[in-house]
Design a protein around this motif. Sequence first.
Motif, short mmCIF file in Angstrom:
data_model
loop_
_atom_site.label_atom_id
_atom_site.label_comp_id
_atom_site.label_asym_id
_atom_site.label_seq_id
_atom_site.Cartn_x
_atom_site.Cartn_y
_atom_site.Cartn_z
N HIS A 106 1.56 -14.94 -29.25
CA HIS A 106 0.89 -14.28 -28.00
C HIS A 106 1.72 -13.01 -27.91
O HIS A 106 2.75 -13.00 -28.25
CB HIS A 106 0.86 -15.22 -26.89
N THR A 107 1.31 -12.30 -26.98
CA THR A 107 1.99 -11.04 -26.53
C THR A 107 2.22 -11.01 -24.93
O THR A 107 1.31 -11.74 -24.39
CB THR A 107 1.26 -9.57 -26.76
N PHE A 108 3.24 -10.61 -24.39
CA PHE A 108 3.53 -10.33 -23.17
C PHE A 108 3.56 -8.90 -22.69
O PHE A 108 4.44 -8.36 -22.96
CB PHE A 108 4.56 -11.22 -22.35
N THR A 109 2.32 -8.54 -22.13
CA THR A 109 2.22 -6.84 -22.17
C THR A 109 2.03 -6.49 -20.76
O THR A 109 1.03 -6.88 -20.23
CB THR A 109 1.29 -6.34 -23.31
N ARG A 110 2.73 -5.38 -20.30
CA ARG A 110 2.51 -4.76 -18.91
C ARG A 110 1.38 -3.89 -19.06
O ARG A 110 1.67 -3.13 -19.98
CB ARG A 110 4.02 -4.15 -18.61
N VAL A 111 0.38 -3.90 -18.30
CA VAL A 111 -0.59 -2.91 -18.08
C VAL A 111 -0.89 -2.69 -16.84
O VAL A 111 -0.48 -3.25 -15.77
CB VAL A 111 -1.76 -3.82 -18.67
N GLY A 149 8.04 -3.60 -27.72
CA GLY A 149 8.85 -3.30 -26.81
C GLY A 149 9.36 -4.13 -25.64
O GLY A 149 8.73 -5.15 -25.62
N PRO A 150 10.27 -3.60 -24.75
CA PRO A 150 10.61 -4.37 -23.53
C PRO A 150 9.22 -4.84 -22.75
O PRO A 150 9.57 -6.00 -21.93
CB PRO A 150 11.59 -3.51 -22.86
N ASP A 151 8.34 -4.11 -22.57
CA ASP A 151 6.96 -4.49 -21.96
C ASP A 151 6.08 -4.80 -22.78
O ASP A 151 4.78 -4.79 -22.29
CB ASP A 151 6.75 -3.05 -20.91
N ASN A 152 6.29 -4.87 -24.06
CA ASN A 152 5.46 -5.23 -25.02
C ASN A 152 5.87 -6.44 -25.80
O ASN A 152 6.22 -5.95 -27.02
CB ASN A 152 4.64 -4.16 -25.69
N VAL A 153 5.75 -7.73 -25.46
CA VAL A 153 6.98 -8.61 -26.23
C VAL A 153 5.94 -9.46 -27.01
O VAL A 153 4.88 -10.28 -26.44
CB VAL A 153 7.53 -9.59 -25.09
N PHE A 154 6.30 -9.60 -28.12
CA PHE A 154 5.27 -10.30 -28.91
C PHE A 154 6.07 -11.68 -29.39
O PHE A 154 7.44 -11.94 -29.53
CB PHE A 154 5.04 -9.93 -30.56
N ILE A 155 5.46 -12.74 -29.23
CA ILE A 155 6.15 -14.15 -29.02
C ILE A 155 5.49 -14.96 -30.03
O ILE A 155 4.47 -15.52 -29.83
CB ILE A 155 6.03 -14.93 -27.58
N PRO A 156 6.19 -15.26 -31.21
CA PRO A 156 5.46 -16.39 -32.26
C PRO A 156 5.37 -17.63 -31.59
O PRO A 156 6.19 -17.91 -30.66
CB PRO A 156 6.58 -16.22 -33.30
N GLY A 157 4.42 -18.48 -32.34
CA GLY A 157 4.42 -19.68 -31.85
C GLY A 157 5.66 -20.69 -31.80
O GLY A 157 6.64 -20.28 -32.57
N CYS A 177 -2.18 -9.28 -25.30
CA CYS A 177 -3.08 -8.33 -26.11
C CYS A 177 -3.95 -9.05 -27.27
O CYS A 177 -4.43 -8.27 -28.09
CB CYS A 177 -2.27 -7.38 -26.72
N ILE A 178 -3.59 -10.27 -27.47
CA ILE A 178 -4.72 -11.10 -28.44
C ILE A 178 -5.85 -11.52 -27.76
O ILE A 178 -6.98 -11.41 -28.23
CB ILE A 178 -3.90 -11.95 -29.38
N HIS A 179 -5.36 -12.24 -26.89
CA HIS A 179 -6.49 -13.20 -25.92
C HIS A 179 -6.33 -12.41 -24.51
O HIS A 179 -5.45 -12.75 -23.69
CB HIS A 179 -5.97 -14.64 -25.85
N PRO A 180 -7.18 -11.62 -24.13
CA PRO A 180 -7.22 -10.83 -23.03
C PRO A 180 -7.38 -11.44 -21.78
O PRO A 180 -7.00 -11.09 -20.80
CB PRO A 180 -8.35 -9.74 -23.24
N TRP A 181 -7.91 -12.76 -21.77
CA TRP A 181 -7.96 -13.68 -20.51
C TRP A 181 -6.73 -14.22 -20.09
O TRP A 181 -6.56 -14.58 -19.01
CB TRP A 181 -9.16 -14.54 -20.76
N MET A 182 -5.70 -14.31 -21.16
CA MET A 182 -4.29 -14.87 -20.43
C MET A 182 -3.61 -13.48 -19.83
O MET A 182 -3.19 -12.67 -20.34
CB MET A 182 -3.41 -14.77 -21.81
N ARG A 183 -3.57 -13.68 -18.32
CA ARG A 183 -3.17 -12.91 -17.63
C ARG A 183 -2.32 -13.41 -16.43
O ARG A 183 -2.44 -14.81 -16.06
CB ARG A 183 -4.40 -12.26 -16.76
N VAL A 184 -1.28 -12.61 -16.04
CA VAL A 184 -0.65 -13.06 -14.91
C VAL A 184 -0.21 -11.81 -14.01
O VAL A 184 0.18 -10.68 -14.59
CB VAL A 184 0.81 -13.62 -15.27
N THR A 185 -0.30 -11.63 -12.54
CA THR A 185 0.22 -10.89 -11.84
C THR A 185 1.46 -11.35 -11.18
O THR A 185 1.51 -12.16 -10.41
CB THR A 185 -0.80 -10.44 -10.69
N ILE A 186 2.30 -10.30 -11.10
CA ILE A 186 3.51 -10.73 -10.34
C ILE A 186 3.61 -9.76 -9.12
O ILE A 186 3.46 -8.60 -9.08
CB ILE A 186 4.93 -10.36 -11.44
#
Length: 199
Positions: A106-111, A149-157, A177-186
């Motif tokens: 999965h990725t954890f990406t700031r948008v 990058g620091p705001d686009n982190v790829f996390i393997p299983g 950025c793979i599963h677009p419904w996975m979201r969090v707002t801080i």
Amino acid sequence: MTAWMYRFLLIGLAFFSFTPGARHDQDAPRTLNIHVRDYCDPITFAAIGCDRIATPTSAGFLTFAGFQAELAAEKSVGAWRFIPDRAANAEDGLSVMLQNLGGETHTFTRVKQFGGGFVAALNAPSGTPVPAPECARMVNGQLVPQPPGPDNVFIPGNSDATGPQLREGEAAKFQCCIHPWMRVTIGAKDHRDKDADHD
Ligand SMILES: [Cu+2]
């Protein structure tokens, strides 16, 4: 050490002790732990990549056909999600730590705004046909992932990763950025955004 070097050292120490960075502990950035989850079935997801080591098998698996059926019906798959360990706000600044308990990457990406990712086959059925520019760019008609990058982190299983840093009072949106419904707002203040409870 010569006298002038010694003086330089003292000036340096004095400067350091008065910088805003040397704050009291209770004002130091806190850690927000976010679990990244999926329930991919390693057999039917084999071609995509699903490796289940960390997640107990008793949690049950979703087959690839089941995943597609739920995505078609709901525009999301509930078991693929981010789970913050507490209300996500950045009142004192935050260090995000990511733990992927799922079997997929999965990725954890700031948008700036939530949008699609870099997998066209998932963008359309999830109702986000237009990719977020932070996730993907179009090259010769194909979606290409943005570099990590620091705001686009790829996390393997089954792995941990250091996530982004948020300044005090900063608000930010993050998605996979793979599963677009996975979201969090801080949020900037002490409130929990509805997106954190996204199903
Ligand atoms: Cu994902």
